[in-house]
Design an enzyme around this catalytic site. Sequence first.
Site, PDB file in Angstrom:
ATOM      1  CG  ASP A  10      21.225  35.958  13.362  1.00 18.64           C
ATOM      2  OD1 ASP A  10      20.861  35.576  14.295  1.00 18.64           O
ATOM      3  OD2 ASP A  10      21.111  37.320  13.432  1.00 18.64           O
ATOM      4  CB  SER A  11      16.739  36.328  12.909  1.00 17.49           C
ATOM      5  OG  SER A  11      17.502  37.406  13.744  1.00 17.49           O
ATOM      6  CE1 TYR A  42      14.029  33.352  12.643  1.00 22.27           C
ATOM      7  CE2 TYR A  42      16.162  32.486  13.442  1.00 22.27           C
ATOM      8  CZ  TYR A  42      15.126  32.783  12.540  1.00 22.27           C
ATOM      9  OH  TYR A  42      15.439  31.908  11.051  1.00 22.27           O
ATOM     10  N   GLY A  43      13.341  36.347  18.701  1.00 19.29           N
ATOM     11  CA  GLY A  43      13.430  36.484  20.103  1.00 19.29           C
ATOM     12  C   GLY A  43      12.112  36.676  20.484  1.00 19.29           C
ATOM     13  CB  CYS A  73      20.983  32.670  15.761  1.00 24.13           C
ATOM     14  SG  CYS A  73      19.380  33.420  16.530  1.00 24.13           S
ATOM     15  CB  THR A  75      17.320  33.343  19.511  1.00 27.16           C
ATOM     16  OG1 THR A  75      17.468  34.630  19.950  1.00 27.16           O
ATOM     17  CG2 THR A  75      15.622  32.866  20.129  1.00 27.16           C
ATOM     18  CD  GLU A 151      17.946  42.853  11.305  1.00 21.71           C
ATOM     19  OE1 GLU A 151      17.821  43.216  10.103  1.00 21.71           O
ATOM     20  OE2 GLU A 151      18.695  41.787  11.678  1.00 21.71           O
ATOM     21  CB  CYS A 185      21.402  38.791  21.150  1.00 21.47           C
ATOM     22  SG  CYS A 185      20.647  39.369  19.687  1.00 21.47           S
ATOM     23  CB  THR A 186      25.247  37.282  16.887  1.00 21.76           C
ATOM     24  OG1 THR A 186      23.833  37.089  16.527  1.00 21.76           O
ATOM     25  CG2 THR A 186      25.687  36.159  17.703  1.00 21.76           C
ATOM     26  CG  HIS A 187      20.847  41.242  15.909  1.00 17.69           C
ATOM     27  ND1 HIS A 187      20.641  39.862  15.930  1.00 17.69           N
ATOM     28  CD2 HIS A 187      20.413  42.069  14.802  1.00 17.69           C
ATOM     29  CE1 HIS A 187      19.902  39.897  14.633  1.00 17.69           C
ATOM     30  NE2 HIS A 187      19.775  41.180  14.192  1.00 17.69           N
TER      31      HIS A 187
HETATM   32  N1  DGL Z   1      21.128  37.336  16.370  1.00 16.95           N
HETATM   33  C1  DGL Z   1      19.897  36.710  17.191  1.00 16.95           C
HETATM   34  C2  DGL Z   1      20.442  36.142  18.476  1.00 16.95           C
HETATM   35  O1  DGL Z   1      21.576  35.991  18.619  1.00 16.95           O
HETATM   36  C3  DGL Z   1      18.863  37.378  17.205  1.00 16.95           C
HETATM   37  C4  DGL Z   1      17.336  36.919  17.413  1.00 16.95           C
HETATM   38  C5  DGL Z   1      16.059  37.884  16.804  1.00 16.95           C
HETATM   39  O2  DGL Z   1      16.127  37.690  15.432  1.00 16.95           O
HETATM   40  O3  DGL Z   1      15.677  38.164  17.889  1.00 16.95           O
HETATM   41  O4  DGL Z   1      19.676  35.861  19.471  1.00 16.95           O
END
Ligand code: DGL
Length: 257
Positions: A10-11, A42-43, A73, A75, A151, A185-187
Amino acid sequence: MNNKPIGIFDSGIGGLNVVKELKKILPKENIVYFGDTARLPYGSKSPDVILGCAYESISFLRSKKVKAVVSACGTVSSLIQEAKKGFDFLFVDVLDSTCEKAINSTVNKKIGIMATVATIKSNSYKKKIKLLNDEVEVYQIGCPLLVPIIESGISNFPKYIINNIIYKYLKYLLDFNIDTLVLGCTHYPAIINNILEITKSEIKIINSSKETVVEVFEILKKNDLLSQSTNFGKYDFFASKNQKNFCLKAKKFIFES
Ligand code: DGL
């Protein structure tokens, strides 16, 4: 082959939610995790840049001789749909099982998606859900503030600020009378309690981190690759920036919270 690790990327810390779910269901699996902390979020980046980062993460994990690669991720998963058809290794992303679960969950056929801007622009969730059932209406909103806040640590912000930001995004979806909300989004599991406070359990929440693990299990089982070990799995964490700090944070999150 069976005792080789599963590679997950992931990012940043979002994919750790996938690791945590995986540990519950498949505790014997070894894990190699890569967080691209030098280049998150990343988004807000362009599809080309995001895919470039993703391919580097995938190469890194493959150099660790993993038996499968998991894009934890939303994204990357959204942008890699075409390219993944040509992969000659096992690859799992967050989209398929999440969309299926959302369709099975909705009663009024109105699903809302919260995700990064790049994910929403790609229309990935919408396209996949419509492909599975075109009677379902899909409403979506990009939430550019959420990954940076998560984050930097939600405890660094007063709760009312986080809730106000979430409400601003959610209100748009709630006005369409959705009965199912996809955390695309996994965050976002980090703010699931804030979301529940706003939706008051009236809406079903589909957590893409949880659903991804269901698919990892199924794919490993189908390929006869589930770990045969009798011991608990070993976890290795890597990051493109602040590796030491990231490892500590990841271990604390996975093993102590
Ligand atoms: N966890 C990423 C997702 O599921 C986050 C992407 C990001 O870094 O913006 O989209």
